[in-house]
Write a protein that holds these residues in place. Structure first.
Motif, mmCIF file in Angstrom:
data_model
loop_
_atom_site.group_PDB
_atom_site.id
_atom_site.type_symbol
_atom_site.label_atom_id
_atom_site.label_comp_id
_atom_site.label_asym_id
_atom_site.label_seq_id
_atom_site.Cartn_x
_atom_site.Cartn_y
_atom_site.Cartn_z
ATOM 1 N N SER A 173 -35.389 6.033 66.831
ATOM 2 C CA SER A 173 -34.147 6.334 66.970
ATOM 3 C C SER A 173 -33.946 6.246 68.514
ATOM 4 O O SER A 173 -32.871 6.478 69.119
ATOM 5 N N SER A 174 -35.193 6.146 69.237
ATOM 6 C CA SER A 174 -35.171 5.946 70.717
ATOM 7 C C SER A 174 -36.037 4.825 71.349
ATOM 8 O O SER A 174 -37.325 4.607 70.649
ATOM 9 N N GLU A 175 -35.861 4.364 72.483
ATOM 10 C CA GLU A 175 -36.778 3.612 73.130
ATOM 11 C C GLU A 175 -38.007 4.074 73.293
ATOM 12 O O GLU A 175 -39.074 3.351 73.290
ATOM 13 N N GLU A 176 -38.321 5.253 73.849
ATOM 14 C CA GLU A 176 -39.307 6.076 74.090
ATOM 15 C C GLU A 176 -40.413 5.883 72.700
ATOM 16 O O GLU A 176 -41.535 5.742 72.786
ATOM 17 N N ARG A 177 -39.636 6.172 71.649
ATOM 18 C CA ARG A 177 -40.458 6.423 70.183
ATOM 19 C C ARG A 177 -40.598 5.039 69.940
ATOM 20 O O ARG A 177 -41.767 4.621 69.247
ATOM 21 N N ALA A 178 -40.032 3.904 70.013
ATOM 22 C CA ALA A 178 -40.317 2.425 69.865
ATOM 23 C C ALA A 178 -41.489 2.173 70.712
ATOM 24 O O ALA A 178 -42.348 1.792 70.038
ATOM 25 N N ALA A 179 -41.538 2.502 71.907
ATOM 26 C CA ALA A 179 -42.856 2.146 72.522
ATOM 27 C C ALA A 179 -44.137 2.816 72.270
ATOM 28 O O ALA A 179 -44.920 2.100 71.975
ATOM 29 N N THR A 180 -43.997 4.095 71.693
ATOM 30 C CA THR A 180 -45.245 4.584 71.254
ATOM 31 C C THR A 180 -45.707 4.022 69.818
ATOM 32 O O THR A 180 -46.760 3.678 69.710
ATOM 33 N N LEU A 181 -44.631 3.636 68.988
ATOM 34 C CA LEU A 181 -44.917 2.931 67.870
ATOM 35 C C LEU A 181 -45.691 1.669 68.049
ATOM 36 O O LEU A 181 -46.426 1.562 67.118
ATOM 37 N N LYS A 182 -44.981 1.063 69.003
ATOM 38 C CA LYS A 182 -45.540 -0.354 69.239
ATOM 39 C C LYS A 182 -47.042 -0.264 69.744
ATOM 40 O O LYS A 182 -47.916 -1.228 69.258
ATOM 41 N N LYS A 183 -47.428 0.805 70.504
ATOM 42 C CA LYS A 183 -48.584 0.993 70.939
ATOM 43 C C LYS A 183 -49.621 1.274 69.875
ATOM 44 O O LYS A 183 -50.847 0.889 70.078
ATOM 45 N N ILE A 184 -49.374 1.978 68.740
ATOM 46 C CA ILE A 184 -50.246 2.132 67.594
ATOM 47 C C ILE A 184 -50.069 0.963 66.715
ATOM 48 O O ILE A 184 -50.776 1.336 65.620
ATOM 49 N N GLY A 185 -49.536 0.106 66.665
ATOM 50 C CA GLY A 185 -49.541 -1.076 66.008
ATOM 51 C C GLY A 185 -48.274 -1.654 65.297
ATOM 52 O O GLY A 185 -48.398 -2.721 64.811
ATOM 53 N N ALA A 186 -47.268 -1.223 65.409
ATOM 54 C CA ALA A 186 -45.962 -1.626 64.821
ATOM 55 C C ALA A 186 -45.702 -3.119 65.319
ATOM 56 O O ALA A 186 -45.617 -3.252 66.631
ATOM 57 N N ILE A 190 -37.518 -1.216 64.819
ATOM 58 C CA ILE A 190 -35.817 -1.065 64.568
ATOM 59 C C ILE A 190 -35.235 -0.121 64.737
ATOM 60 O O ILE A 190 -35.354 1.257 64.351
ATOM 61 N N ASN A 191 -33.914 0.235 65.550
ATOM 62 C CA ASN A 191 -33.252 1.431 65.660
ATOM 63 C C ASN A 191 -32.139 1.214 64.774
ATOM 64 O O ASN A 191 -31.248 0.599 65.041
ATOM 65 N N PRO A 192 -32.044 2.059 63.690
ATOM 66 C CA PRO A 192 -31.073 2.026 62.838
ATOM 67 C C PRO A 192 -29.718 2.373 63.131
ATOM 68 O O PRO A 192 -28.628 1.922 62.459
ATOM 69 N N ARG A 193 -29.420 3.135 64.274
ATOM 70 C CA ARG A 193 -28.354 3.582 64.792
ATOM 71 C C ARG A 193 -27.552 2.245 65.391
ATOM 72 O O ARG A 193 -26.275 2.230 65.516
ATOM 73 N N THR A 194 -28.331 1.325 65.995
ATOM 74 C CA THR A 194 -27.853 0.264 66.706
ATOM 75 C C THR A 194 -28.255 -1.171 66.198
ATOM 76 O O THR A 194 -27.453 -2.104 66.771
ATOM 77 N N GLN A 195 -28.968 -1.211 65.189
ATOM 78 C CA GLN A 195 -29.358 -2.579 64.747
ATOM 79 C C GLN A 195 -29.336 -2.372 63.056
ATOM 80 O O GLN A 195 -29.566 -1.472 62.559
ATOM 81 N N ASN A 196 -29.217 -3.691 62.608
ATOM 82 C CA ASN A 196 -29.195 -3.862 61.083
ATOM 83 C C ASN A 196 -30.519 -3.953 60.685
ATOM 84 O O ASN A 196 -31.222 -5.004 60.534
ATOM 85 N N VAL A 197 -30.956 -2.997 59.757
ATOM 86 C CA VAL A 197 -32.461 -3.073 59.284
ATOM 87 C C VAL A 197 -32.551 -4.302 58.378
ATOM 88 O O VAL A 197 -33.601 -4.727 58.248
ATOM 89 N N GLU A 198 -31.686 -4.267 57.381
ATOM 90 C CA GLU A 198 -31.633 -5.417 56.021
ATOM 91 C C GLU A 198 -31.735 -6.777 56.997
ATOM 92 O O GLU A 198 -32.661 -7.455 56.632
ATOM 93 N N GLU A 199 -30.957 -6.908 57.917
ATOM 94 C CA GLU A 199 -30.926 -8.375 58.721
ATOM 95 C C GLU A 199 -32.327 -8.605 59.235
ATOM 96 O O GLU A 199 -32.830 -9.693 59.069
#
Length: 316
Positions: A173-186, A190-199
């Motif tokens: 839900s935030s850029e900070e969390r997204a950065a951490t998750l990319k660091k561990i391998g993601a 996707i931010n489900p508040r602003t992006q379409n997960v299905e698409e």
């Protein structure tokens, strides 16, 4: 010994550190001195009374890491061990300073893995392994969608899936969390508040396996999955009710498998502890607090999902 207990349901302040009787081991138990435990959502529900416990006073704690006190049932005094089944141990849960644990419930902690790291993985990693491999049968080259990547289960599941050779998408839900998750391998966050997960998932061909930790997003998981995909329904962080389109479910031949409080085998728990020892998997730890601050740890978890686990420790 000492244990954090509650004698009545209520706010975090009902948690009190008390002197209680030592556990009496059965012939099948190993007595351990607890060094670290964690705070899980179930602990909050039990304390508040929304998941009533059998008897008060009650000692919470689903998992514990510690030291074997005396030789017993194949374990040696001084060995470092982990149990993810502390509520089934003799006398109390993981918030106690001593536990009598069935030998069959203990995993050995390898050298180089701290007590905090072991419990931070603990039940979360056991659930992640069980959902990815025991139920989900994830294979190298498949695409996985893991909801709530910043949660304890989510963050470990991302890393285990990458170790297995999968392509991994997750949500944050935030850029900070997204950065951490990319660091561990993601591979994709996707931010489900602003992006379409299905698409986002269908753009890469859909997810072969979805680890559903939110519950209310089940319809999105169905839509994001590929034909013949598998959805493992583990948690309901967003609520326990969801409206779904059964036609889409039927036509895509999707399997939805309930996991609940899922745990893998002790042998597999020792496998992921070895991955931690090799630094191939890194448990996310939000904060480490002394056991005396159990109430504060409950407040922190209630205030909003920390990025990583909250650890409670007994003094060395």
């Amino acid at each position: 010994m000492k244990a954090v207990q509650f004698t009545s349901y209520g706010e975090p302040e009902v948690l009190q550190l008390r002197e209680v009787a030592d556990p009496v081991p059965t012939p099948h138990d190993v007595l351990i001195e607890v060094k670290a435990t964690t705070v899980n959502h179930l602990d909050l529900f039990q304390r508040a009374g929304s998941r009533p416990v059998g008897q008060l006073p009650f000692t919470p704690g689903l998992e514990a890491a510690g030291v074997v006190i005396e030789d017993s049932n194949g374990f040696r005094a001084g060995e470092h061990v982990l149990t993810t089944r502390a509520t089934k141990d003799t006398g109390s849960g993981g918030y106690a300073s001593k536990l009598a644990v069935p030998a069959a419930h203990l995993a050995r902690i390898p050298a180089g893995v701290s007590f905090a790291e072991a419990v931070a993985a603990g039940l979360a990693a056991s659930t992640a392994w069980g959902s990815l491999f025991d139920l989900g049968h994830l294979k190298a080259g498949e695409r996985a969608l893991i909801w709530a990547g910043s949660s304890g289960v989510g963050s470990i599941a991302i890393q285990l899936a990458k170790q297995a050779g999968a392509w991994v998408a997750t949500t944050a839900s935030s850029e900070e969390r997204a950065a951490t998750l990319k660091k561990i391998g993601a591979d994709l966050v996707i931010n489900p508040r602003t992006q379409n997960v299905e698409e986002a998932l269908q753009a890469v061909g859909g997810a072969h396996l979805v680890i559903e930790l939110v519950g209310t997003s089940l319809q999105t998981s169905l839509s994001a999955a590929t034909v013949d995909g598998r959805i493992i329904l583990i948690g309901n962080l967003g609520g326990k009710e969801a409206t779904i389109d059964t036609q889409a479910w039927r036509l895509k031949r999707l399997q939805v498998i309930g996991g609940g409080q899922l745990q893998t085998s002790i042998a597999n728990e020792e496998k992921y502890l070895q991955l931690i020892a090799k630094k191939n998997v890194i448990p996310l730890i939000a904060r480490i607090l002394p056991i005396e601050q159990a109430a504060e740890a409950h407040r922190l978890l209630e205030s909003g999902e920390p990025q990583g686990k909250l650890i409670l420790t007994y003094a060395e």
